[in-house]
Design an enzyme around this catalytic site. Structure first.
Site, mmCIF file in Angstrom:
data_model
loop_
_atom_site.group_PDB
_atom_site.id
_atom_site.type_symbol
_atom_site.label_atom_id
_atom_site.label_comp_id
_atom_site.label_asym_id
_atom_site.label_seq_id
_atom_site.Cartn_x
_atom_site.Cartn_y
_atom_site.Cartn_z
ATOM 1 N N CYS A 1 51.410 91.440 -15.888
ATOM 2 C CA CYS A 1 51.170 91.883 -14.516
ATOM 3 C C CYS A 1 52.505 92.057 -13.767
ATOM 4 O O CYS A 1 53.318 92.875 -14.176
ATOM 5 C CB CYS A 1 50.210 90.940 -13.802
ATOM 6 S SG CYS A 1 49.425 91.713 -12.375
ATOM 7 N N HIS B 1 45.593 90.763 -17.624
ATOM 8 C CA HIS B 1 45.805 89.308 -17.668
ATOM 9 C C HIS B 1 45.163 88.708 -18.917
ATOM 10 O O HIS B 1 44.113 88.065 -18.830
ATOM 11 C CB HIS B 1 45.238 88.642 -16.409
ATOM 12 C CG HIS B 1 46.122 88.768 -15.209
ATOM 13 N ND1 HIS B 1 47.214 87.945 -15.000
ATOM 14 C CD2 HIS B 1 46.097 89.626 -14.170
ATOM 15 C CE1 HIS B 1 47.806 88.291 -13.861
ATOM 16 N NE2 HIS B 1 47.153 89.310 -13.340
ATOM 17 N N GLU C 1 45.920 86.120 -20.482
ATOM 18 C CA GLU C 1 45.850 84.644 -20.459
ATOM 19 C C GLU C 1 44.509 84.148 -19.944
ATOM 20 O O GLU C 1 44.129 83.008 -20.194
ATOM 21 C CB GLU C 1 47.012 84.074 -19.626
ATOM 22 C CG GLU C 1 46.859 84.142 -18.121
ATOM 23 C CD GLU C 1 47.144 85.517 -17.513
ATOM 24 O OE1 GLU C 1 47.430 86.470 -18.269
ATOM 25 O OE2 GLU C 1 47.073 85.621 -16.266
#
Ligand code: MN
Length: 240
Positions: free
Chosen positions: A108, A209, A211
């Site tokens: 990001c 994202h 994660e």
């Protein structure tokens, strides 16, 4: 076996006097086989070489918008400004890790920092492009869209698929890519969702994202890539 140490950049709380970091970044690095360590940015720049000595690889994480003066534009009215201290520290940190060719993954805003550091520019507000895809989180809704990957890229190879479903929480994306970078991932509207510098051991970035989706193997894969290349590279150096 000793785990490779992965430095993780952090943000500040909106009150401005506390650091904050979503658990997901450190957890993703740990789940991928690395040892995560957070990096405070209110730190004198002269300490950066010693900080980087501690790491085998680095993860540049999300945050607010970079100052568009970095690419010769002025702030968009919808901008949410990054803490200038974070921007200054992380640009200096990136210069040091790039000098050492240390494995680097950006997520990001971390990806935006990598692009702008290399002289690239940003689309500051994607709705201005009038695309038919919503890339922003609206209320509690986190959109997902397809991402098409270059199967020859490092991230494409690590994921092993040419298309995945990614989450989307961003209002900016790379416009002109910086020096040495090439597109490796795109959304169906053509927005750049990832890039890499193929001349480095790893200098790769994604706009989504992963994660937050590590229960899905294709989203743990970029962190495994960072950890695995960091482990290999660290054999070539001895820690001080
Ligand atoms: Mn997106």
């Amino acid at each position: 076996m000793t785990r490779p140490v992965i430095g993780i950049t952090i943000d500040s709380h909106e009150d401005g006097d506390k650091y904050e970091s979503p658990f997901a970044y450190a957890t993703a690095v740990e789940r991928a086989g690395g040892l995560p360590l957070l990096i405070p940015y209110q730190t004198d720049l002269s300490l950066i070489p010693q900080i980087v000595d501690q790491f085998d690889g680095i993860l540049f994480t999300g945050g607010n918008d970079l100052d568009p003066a970095l690419y010769n534009q002025t702030w968009h009215p919808k901008a949410e400004h990054i803490d200038p201290a974070r921007q200054k520290f992380e640009l200096a940190l990136m210069a040091e890790v790039e000098r050492r060719r240390m494995p680097t993954l950006g997520v990001c805003m971390g990806s935006q920092l990598m692009n702008v550091y290399r002289g690239g520019s940003m689309h500051q507000f994607l709705p201005d492009l009038q695309s038919n895809i919503e890339h922003r989180k609206i209320g509690d809704q986190i959109p997902r869209h397809l991402v098409t990957l270059d199967p020859q890229s490092q991230i494409g190879q690590s994921i092993g698929k040419s298309q995945i479903s990614a989450n989307s929480y961003h209002k900016q994306a790379a416009d002109r890519l910086g020096r040495g970078l090439r597109v490796i991932a795109t959304a169906p509207d053509g927005v750049i969702e990832g890039f890499e510098d193929p001349s480095f051991p790893l200098f790769a970035a994604v706009q989504w994202h992963p994660e937050r989706l590590i229960g899905e193997p294709e989203h743990l894969a970029p962190f495994k890539l960072l950890v695995d290349i960091s482990a290999k590279q660290s054999h070539n150096h001895s820690h001080p």
